[in-house]
Scaffold this active site. Structure first.
Site, PDB file in Angstrom:
ATOM      1  N   TYR A  55       0.843  -1.187   0.000  1.00 24.94           N
ATOM      2  CA  TYR A  55       0.000   0.000   0.000  1.00 24.94           C
ATOM      3  C   TYR A  55       0.881   1.240   0.000  1.00 24.94           C
ATOM      4  O   TYR A  55       1.760   1.384   0.857  1.00 24.94           O
ATOM      5  CB  TYR A  55      -0.935   0.022   1.218  1.00 24.94           C
ATOM      6  CG  TYR A  55      -1.859   1.206   1.110  1.00 24.94           C
ATOM      7  CD1 TYR A  55      -2.952   1.152   0.258  1.00 24.94           C
ATOM      8  CD2 TYR A  55      -1.591   2.399   1.781  1.00 24.94           C
ATOM      9  CE1 TYR A  55      -3.775   2.253   0.078  1.00 24.94           C
ATOM     10  CE2 TYR A  55      -2.410   3.503   1.606  1.00 24.94           C
ATOM     11  CZ  TYR A  55      -3.496   3.430   0.756  1.00 24.94           C
ATOM     12  OH  TYR A  55      -4.303   4.524   0.563  1.00 24.94           O
TER      13      TYR A  55
ATOM     14  N   ASN B  19      -2.463   6.494   6.485  1.00 30.03           N
ATOM     15  CA  ASN B  19      -3.055   7.312   7.546  1.00 30.03           C
ATOM     16  C   ASN B  19      -3.747   6.410   8.576  1.00 30.03           C
ATOM     17  O   ASN B  19      -3.683   5.186   8.485  1.00 30.03           O
ATOM     18  CB  ASN B  19      -4.024   8.338   6.942  1.00 30.03           C
ATOM     19  CG  ASN B  19      -5.155   7.656   6.178  1.00 30.03           C
ATOM     20  OD1 ASN B  19      -5.414   6.462   6.370  1.00 30.03           O
ATOM     21  ND2 ASN B  19      -5.818   8.392   5.311  1.00 30.03           N
TER      22      ASN B  19
ATOM     23  N   SER C 276       6.122   8.580  13.060  1.00 29.02           N
ATOM     24  CA  SER C 276       7.571   8.417  12.945  1.00 29.02           C
ATOM     25  C   SER C 276       8.286   9.130  14.089  1.00 29.02           C
ATOM     26  O   SER C 276       7.758  10.069  14.675  1.00 29.02           O
ATOM     27  CB  SER C 276       8.018   8.988  11.609  1.00 29.02           C
ATOM     28  OG  SER C 276       9.277   8.499  11.253  1.00 29.02           O
TER      29      SER C 276
ATOM     30  N   GLN D 210      12.905  14.879  10.805  1.00 23.24           N
ATOM     31  CA  GLN D 210      11.890  14.002  11.376  1.00 23.24           C
ATOM     32  C   GLN D 210      10.618  14.780  11.685  1.00 23.24           C
ATOM     33  O   GLN D 210       9.503  14.328  11.438  1.00 23.24           O
ATOM     34  CB  GLN D 210      12.439  13.351  12.652  1.00 23.24           C
ATOM     35  CG  GLN D 210      11.597  12.236  13.170  1.00 23.24           C
ATOM     36  CD  GLN D 210      11.359  11.199  12.105  1.00 23.24           C
ATOM     37  OE1 GLN D 210      12.261  10.814  11.375  1.00 23.24           O
ATOM     38  NE2 GLN D 210      10.122  10.765  11.975  1.00 23.24           N
TER      39      GLN D 210
ATOM     40  N   HIS E 112       7.646  15.395   9.208  1.00 25.24           N
ATOM     41  CA  HIS E 112       6.759  14.308   8.773  1.00 25.24           C
ATOM     42  C   HIS E 112       5.301  14.575   9.150  1.00 25.24           C
ATOM     43  O   HIS E 112       4.392  14.351   8.364  1.00 25.24           O
ATOM     44  CB  HIS E 112       7.193  12.970   9.367  1.00 25.24           C
ATOM     45  CG  HIS E 112       8.153  12.237   8.503  1.00 25.24           C
ATOM     46  ND1 HIS E 112       7.865  11.874   7.221  1.00 25.24           N
ATOM     47  CD2 HIS E 112       9.413  11.798   8.730  1.00 25.24           C
ATOM     48  CE1 HIS E 112       8.895  11.241   6.690  1.00 25.24           C
ATOM     49  NE2 HIS E 112       9.862  11.188   7.582  1.00 25.24           N
TER      50      HIS E 112
ATOM     51  N   GLU F 279      12.548   4.391  16.841  1.00 26.81           N
ATOM     52  CA  GLU F 279      12.507   3.888  15.464  1.00 26.81           C
ATOM     53  C   GLU F 279      13.840   4.206  14.769  1.00 26.81           C
ATOM     54  O   GLU F 279      14.495   3.326  14.257  1.00 26.81           O
ATOM     55  CB  GLU F 279      11.355   4.573  14.713  1.00 26.81           C
ATOM     56  CG  GLU F 279      11.229   4.162  13.255  1.00 26.81           C
ATOM     57  CD  GLU F 279      10.300   5.076  12.464  1.00 26.81           C
ATOM     58  OE1 GLU F 279       9.906   6.154  12.978  1.00 26.81           O
ATOM     59  OE2 GLU F 279       9.980   4.718  11.321  1.00 26.81           O
ATOM     60  N   HIS F 280      14.209   5.485  14.773  1.00 32.48           N
ATOM     61  CA  HIS F 280      15.495   5.919  14.226  1.00 32.48           C
ATOM     62  C   HIS F 280      16.376   6.381  15.379  1.00 32.48           C
ATOM     63  O   HIS F 280      15.920   7.117  16.246  1.00 32.48           O
ATOM     64  CB  HIS F 280      15.318   7.102  13.274  1.00 32.48           C
ATOM     65  CG  HIS F 280      14.405   6.836  12.119  1.00 32.48           C
ATOM     66  ND1 HIS F 280      13.086   7.257  12.116  1.00 32.48           N
ATOM     67  CD2 HIS F 280      14.598   6.186  10.946  1.00 32.48           C
ATOM     68  CE1 HIS F 280      12.526   6.891  10.970  1.00 32.48           C
ATOM     69  NE2 HIS F 280      13.410   6.239  10.244  1.00 32.48           N
TER      70      HIS F 280
ATOM     71  N   ASP G 222      16.513   6.807   4.801  1.00 27.25           N
ATOM     72  CA  ASP G 222      15.167   6.992   4.268  1.00 27.25           C
ATOM     73  C   ASP G 222      15.124   6.752   2.766  1.00 27.25           C
ATOM     74  O   ASP G 222      14.104   6.347   2.223  1.00 27.25           O
ATOM     75  CB  ASP G 222      14.677   8.420   4.547  1.00 27.25           C
ATOM     76  CG  ASP G 222      14.329   8.635   6.005  1.00 27.25           C
ATOM     77  OD1 ASP G 222      14.094   7.629   6.700  1.00 27.25           O
ATOM     78  OD2 ASP G 222      14.288   9.796   6.456  1.00 27.25           O
TER      79      ASP G 222
ATOM     80  N   HIS H 157       0.088 -40.526  19.781  1.00 21.25           N
ATOM     81  CA  HIS H 157       1.412 -40.020  19.405  1.00 21.25           C
ATOM     82  C   HIS H 157       2.469 -41.090  19.663  1.00 21.25           C
ATOM     83  O   HIS H 157       3.379 -41.286  18.869  1.00 21.25           O
ATOM     84  CB  HIS H 157       1.769 -38.767  20.226  1.00 21.25           C
ATOM     85  CG  HIS H 157       1.113 -37.511  19.742  1.00 21.25           C
ATOM     86  ND1 HIS H 157      -0.242 -37.319  19.759  1.00 21.25           N
ATOM     87  CD2 HIS H 157       1.638 -36.369  19.204  1.00 21.25           C
ATOM     88  CE1 HIS H 157      -0.521 -36.117  19.264  1.00 21.25           C
ATOM     89  NE2 HIS H 157       0.599 -35.524  18.929  1.00 21.25           N
TER      90      HIS H 157
END
Lengths: 427, 427
Positions: free
Chosen positions: B124, B209, B233, B255, B258, B322-323, B356, B415
């Site tokens: 997506y 979104n 982010s 950052q 964003h 995240e970063h 990125d 078994h």
């Protein structure tokens, strides 16, 4: 058993449908218990342990004394068996270790990938009639190899406030750091939020009944990861006239005894084999202690005849079995071409039971068609992959312009600027 | 910017709290659209494309003519930049390929693990002001290396029924097999159930979104896997007085642009650096086209002073960014010890923008603390690990007894029987 000959391809999805269950009705119970555990901590754990397990506990943590007591209760024979299994599981999961993967993608641009352990994990082991100490091995052994530093195990106490000795023995042997006598929804909620007695964990592993399954799903809404979505266990066997009907029947039944909703399927290019397996199932079923369960499960099961291996493979790939046994002359055809299966067992002397217990492979596997998009539990299930990069002055000169152009085209001027400032400082 | 000096450890979780959003109110909309797409297929897709994207489309699939047209619209400069990025992403993900891992755990017991591609995947790519063609590279390139044979891309059309040319160029370049002009909830629902125009897929990747995020979560209830839970982010930088304040400021702002809910944090052992970075941010902010967004995001952000590297590391590990950018004298201390981070950027010439776009690492990373339990997208995200085993007559003799004992102890007689029959046949 349902025998089906040469089903048309447009009927496959109907034929291969798993027995489904709806979980809507238990969601509200699960949500309520989560709320209460989040709010009241141990007080709520105590309450639900008393309600669901019928025992009032002063403390939840299993003591060293209890572990020693359990060790004395497990037979030497079982201990040796568990140790053999543990050793094989260790070997198979240790070779899955990957080292740092590093590459200079452009001169001066060094990138690498490393796997680091998930620091805190929770294992859920059901109680009840079948004490799944084998699952303790399957989860705690790779967790230890991965280097997880907190391994919490929750399992429900019996009416006397005890956990099955074999479970305690295995947990202690495999380096579980904390064992708690807590079961069901309240255990999952406790590991999700943390309470006075239960550490909050980052990922929860392990099987359970419908309540536990729904609780694990709910846990993911609170930032906890889980091993995989759960469903009833299943086995698909492909066999031709080189297979031994008694062996095939015994494998189908070993899956069928798990629960009335277990699914077992035989796909064969031999009508004779299908008939012989059917007869063998009747014979073997009679002497099983869990006959009632196995009988119900086999009633849902299917013996499917198809014309050739190619059709068989396509049908199997559409199903995506959790366990897949291959007993055919040309076994390589299936081994090389199967796209969707959790764990594959090859040849007449490789029963599913081997992988369930002692060969070394993991028995926590994707059911319900999830073999199409999920891995079974493996060493990586206990780690996360992280990337690193270090760029030199030369490196940023080499790729800086491309970054500026792309950032600008995406309308992200500050992204561009972070590079521009650096490039200008190097002029 | 909020400056915080020497925060006590028991205040960290409050200080590091991410801006949260509730999604309850949009769940019902998402569920409704899912139901309608499941029932009516393309008819529902058409309806919602008309409502949400304001365009009535006769067909959804992008044609070869449209791709050629798009190719002509993308500048040569941008094409070259995309090709450089693609080449680096390819190199970094290709080295992640693992070969078959095989071991004889006990004599006669051969076990191996192989990774096989997830056959059908969906990507997506959001539309709107920032056309994220870079995300097309990050997802389609590894999907191709993994060997996924169906790679479907959905992206919303603009008012004229078009997708941004750079997205089409990148999708075509990276081997996407079908591009569909469908966006939002209806795209995710379509890839979950399949419609006349949209193939049903096994795993869905990509950003979006809030509506897309909730739709992806809902998709998991219908058997589809997703890359990871999404959130705003975020970037955390640790820097000392060896860092360049202007560079640090530019990274924080890259950052912050964003979205207003982006989070940027600077942790430093130098009060001087913190003051200088603050000044630089003011200066650089003024000239940014997305100033309004970046300004709001920086208002939520934090400049945190701590006494030493050890405390800094603990705090960062609790956050799990995240970063994570490291600009300190002793960078190895952080590189070697960081337990929870999505992607790590080391040194003064390694801006986040590099990862990125063009260095080769993936930019689809865990946010919201999920770096504690999730990997960023990597080659394995497009495969699943399968296990295989083949046991010889000798092998089953070696481990058969252990299996029998363990199966019996777990109360699973069938078994056990699957092994007993085989052992007896070998007597």
């Amino acid at each position: 058993m349902n025998k089906i000959y040469n089903p048309a391809q447009n009927t496959w999805s109907e034929i291969l449908k798993r027995p489904t269950k709806t979980v809507d009705d238990i969601e509200s119970t699960v949500k309520e218990i989560f709320k209460e555990v989040q709010k009241k901590g141990d007080e709520a754990i105590l309450k639900y342990t008393s309600i669901f397990d019928g025992t009032a506990l002063a403390t939840f943590e299993v003591t060293t004394a209890e572990i020693s007591e359990a060790q004395a209760l497990v037979s030497e024979e079982l201990k040796s068996a568990i140790q053999l299994a543990k050793s094989n599981i260790e070997k198979f999961h240790a070779v899955q270790k990957t080292s740092k993967i590093e590459i200079e993608t452009t001169e001066g641009v060094n990138c690498w990938q490393e796997k680091r352990p998930i620091q805190k994990i929770g294992l859920y082991i059901p109680g009840g009639t079948a004490p799944l100490f084998s699952t303790v091995l399957m989860l705690a052994v790779p967790a230890n190899i991965a280097g997880c530093n907190e391994i919490v195990l929750c399992s429900p106490p019996d009416k006397n406030g005890k956990i099955n000795p074999a479970i305690l023995y295995a947990a202690n042997l495999c380096g579980v750091t904390k064992i708690l006598k807590i079961g069901g929804i309240q255990a999952i909620a406790g590991m999700t939020f943390g309470t006075e007695s239960i550490p909050k964990v980052y990922k929860i592993f392990g099987p359970g009944n419908q309540f536990v399954t729904v609780a694990k799903q709910l846990a993911t809404q609170f930032g906890v990861a889980i091993d995989m979505p759960a469903g009833p266990s299943e086995l698909l066997i492909v066999a031709d006239n080189t297979a031994v009907p008694a062996f095939i029947a015994s494998d189908l039944l070993s899956q069928a005894e798990h629960g009335t909703d277990s699914q077992v399927i035989l796909v064969s290019t031999s009508k004779e084999l299908i008939d012989e397996v059917e007869k063998e199932i009747e014979l073997q079923l009679d002497v099983l202690p869990r006959k009632a369960i196995a009988e119900k499960a086999t009633a849902n099961s299917k013996l499917i005849f198809v014309e050739n291996d190619k059709i068989a493979l396509e049908l199997i790939d559409e199903y995506g079995p959790e366990h897949f046994i291959i007993c055919t002359k040309d076994e390589d055809f299936y081994v090389n071409n199967i796209g969707n299966a959790g764990s594959v067992f090859i040849g007449n002397y490789t029963p599913e039971s081997a992988g369930d217990y002692a060969s070394g492979t993991n028995h926590t596997l994707p059911t319900n068609g999830y073999a199409k998009n999920y891995s079974g539990v493996n060493l990586d299930s206990f780690t996360k992959s992280m990337t690193f990069q270090k760029i030199s002055e030369k490196g940023i000169k080499n790729i800086g312009k491309a970054i500026e152009i792309m950032a600008e085209a995406e309308g992200l001027q500050a992204h561009k600027n972070a590079v521009t400032l650096r490039l200008e400082s190097l002029k």
